[in-house]
Design an enzyme around this catalytic site. Sequence first.
Site, mmCIF file in Angstrom:
data_model
loop_
_atom_site.group_PDB
_atom_site.id
_atom_site.type_symbol
_atom_site.label_atom_id
_atom_site.label_comp_id
_atom_site.label_asym_id
_atom_site.label_seq_id
_atom_site.Cartn_x
_atom_site.Cartn_y
_atom_site.Cartn_z
ATOM 1 N N ASN A 202 -43.291 54.693 69.831
ATOM 2 C CA ASN A 202 -43.495 53.729 68.754
ATOM 3 C C ASN A 202 -42.538 54.161 67.638
ATOM 4 O OD1 ASN A 202 -44.212 52.148 66.611
ATOM 5 N ND2 ASN A 202 -46.417 52.382 66.887
ATOM 6 N N HIS B 33 -45.966 48.857 69.960
ATOM 7 C CA HIS B 33 -46.293 48.628 68.552
ATOM 8 C C HIS B 33 -47.756 48.241 68.465
ATOM 9 C CE1 HIS B 33 -42.106 48.867 67.443
ATOM 10 N NE2 HIS B 33 -41.855 48.134 68.508
ATOM 11 N N LEU B 34 -48.422 48.772 67.464
ATOM 12 C CA LEU B 34 -49.831 48.441 67.262
ATOM 13 C C LEU B 34 -49.976 46.962 66.916
ATOM 14 C CD1 LEU B 34 -50.402 51.594 65.121
ATOM 15 C CD2 LEU B 34 -51.642 51.164 67.233
ATOM 16 N N SER B 35 -49.106 46.497 66.035
ATOM 17 C CA SER B 35 -49.173 45.103 65.578
ATOM 18 C C SER B 35 -48.248 44.240 66.429
ATOM 19 C CB SER B 35 -48.746 45.025 64.111
ATOM 20 O OG SER B 35 -47.396 45.444 63.967
ATOM 21 N N ASP C 290 -29.353 54.768 71.253
ATOM 22 C CA ASP C 290 -28.427 55.645 71.980
ATOM 23 C C ASP C 290 -29.157 56.840 72.592
ATOM 24 O OD1 ASP C 290 -26.196 54.108 71.499
ATOM 25 O OD2 ASP C 290 -25.459 55.317 69.837
ATOM 26 N N ALA D 91 -40.686 51.670 61.787
ATOM 27 C CA ALA D 91 -39.657 50.807 61.183
ATOM 28 C C ALA D 91 -38.252 51.081 61.743
ATOM 29 C CB ALA D 91 -39.667 50.969 59.672
ATOM 30 N N ARG E 109 -38.939 42.088 61.412
ATOM 31 C CA ARG E 109 -39.585 42.885 62.464
ATOM 32 C C ARG E 109 -39.383 42.274 63.849
ATOM 33 N NH1 ARG E 109 -42.785 46.524 59.475
ATOM 34 N NH2 ARG E 109 -43.445 45.577 57.528
ATOM 35 N N HIS F 78 -36.357 48.574 63.959
ATOM 36 C CA HIS F 78 -35.599 47.428 63.466
ATOM 37 C C HIS F 78 -34.261 47.824 62.847
ATOM 38 C CE1 HIS F 78 -39.612 45.961 64.070
ATOM 39 N NE2 HIS F 78 -40.084 46.688 63.082
ATOM 40 N N PRO G 249 -41.998 57.000 61.884
ATOM 41 C CA PRO G 249 -42.385 57.121 60.485
ATOM 42 C C PRO G 249 -43.644 56.331 60.116
ATOM 43 C CG PRO G 249 -40.423 55.745 60.731
ATOM 44 C CD PRO G 249 -40.662 56.405 62.054
ATOM 45 N N ASN G 250 -44.441 56.985 59.311
ATOM 46 C CA ASN G 250 -45.661 56.403 58.713
ATOM 47 C C ASN G 250 -46.827 56.244 59.680
ATOM 48 O OD1 ASN G 250 -44.530 56.067 56.046
ATOM 49 N ND2 ASN G 250 -43.266 54.460 56.933
ATOM 50 N N ARG H 165 -44.970 38.746 62.758
ATOM 51 C CA ARG H 165 -44.888 39.225 61.375
ATOM 52 C C ARG H 165 -43.562 38.809 60.725
ATOM 53 N NH1 ARG H 165 -46.482 45.331 61.223
ATOM 54 N NH2 ARG H 165 -46.538 44.844 58.994
ATOM 55 N N TYR I 43 -53.129 47.746 60.732
ATOM 56 C CA TYR I 43 -53.064 48.856 61.688
ATOM 57 C C TYR I 43 -54.421 49.460 62.049
ATOM 58 C CZ TYR I 43 -48.127 48.498 60.495
ATOM 59 O OH TYR I 43 -46.851 48.034 60.297
ATOM 60 N N GLU J 202 -41.662 50.907 74.937
ATOM 61 C CA GLU J 202 -41.839 50.765 73.484
ATOM 62 C C GLU J 202 -43.197 50.124 73.207
ATOM 63 O OE1 GLU J 202 -38.475 49.429 71.132
ATOM 64 O OE2 GLU J 202 -39.752 47.903 70.213
ATOM 65 N N ARG K 189 -52.778 53.552 55.693
ATOM 66 C CA ARG K 189 -51.841 52.453 55.410
ATOM 67 C C ARG K 189 -52.394 51.112 55.918
ATOM 68 N NH1 ARG K 189 -47.060 52.454 59.997
ATOM 69 N NH2 ARG K 189 -46.117 51.073 58.471
HETATM 70 C C1 DQA Z 1 -45.143 49.291 63.971
HETATM 71 C C2 DQA Z 1 -44.449 47.984 63.547
HETATM 72 C C3 DQA Z 1 -43.244 48.261 62.667
HETATM 73 O O1 DQA Z 1 -42.638 47.052 62.273
HETATM 74 C C4 DQA Z 1 -43.667 49.012 61.418
HETATM 75 O O2 DQA Z 1 -42.543 49.339 60.641
HETATM 76 C C5 DQA Z 1 -44.488 50.224 61.718
HETATM 77 C C6 DQA Z 1 -45.510 50.132 62.763
HETATM 78 C C7 DQA Z 1 -46.430 49.005 64.758
HETATM 79 O O3 DQA Z 1 -46.901 49.927 65.436
HETATM 80 O O4 DQA Z 1 -46.989 47.916 64.683
HETATM 81 O O5 DQA Z 1 -44.367 51.251 61.072
HETATM 82 O O6 DQA Z 1 -44.269 50.008 64.802
#
Ligand code: DQA
Length: 145
Positions: free
Chosen positions: A74, A100-102, A87, A77, A111, A80, A9-10, A107, A22, A98, A17
């Site tokens: 990725n 994550h960009l950040s 599963d 959210a 997270r 978390h 998502p997002n 943070r 990001y 896995e 965003r």
């Molecule tokens: C994220 C980190 C997550 O905590 C956040 O909810 C995201 C982006 C990242 O790529 O840094 O949507 O997965």
Amino acid sequence: MKIMVLNGPNLNFLGIREKNIYGQENYQNVCEYIKDKFNGCNIEINIFQSNIEGEMINILQRAYSEKYDGIVINPGAYTHTSIALYDAIKSINIPTVEIHLSNIHQREEFRHKSYTAPACIGQICGFGKEGYIFAIEGLIAHLSK
Ligand code: DQA
């Protein structure tokens, strides 16, 4: 070698965003960057994105039926919160990394916990879009063992 990249998502809102976290680059450009890096390497990379948890599970199950060799995820959210994604990754038994960009560990405290990482062979975070490249390289090394 067939690799799936699945974004949650997002992530389709990259470039819109929280650019300070990001980056400026939009989602399409990040996808093209990933594909270009492995162009000519004889690796099929297919990238998917969904804002919906159940749809992400459907896509992961498709990775099973379509015989993908590895997955880079990725989960946004859902990282978390989602036991269902944990599963799903466990169910399909395909090596998954896995990303994550950040740097999620730097943070907010909520997270710091990843429900999905224990189902994965590894986690990469904090390197922006480069993390996708590291994740795919890690998968290739793992699969070539
Ligand atoms: C994220 C980190 C997550 O905590 C956040 O909810 C995201 C982006 C990242 O790529 O840094 O949507 O997965």
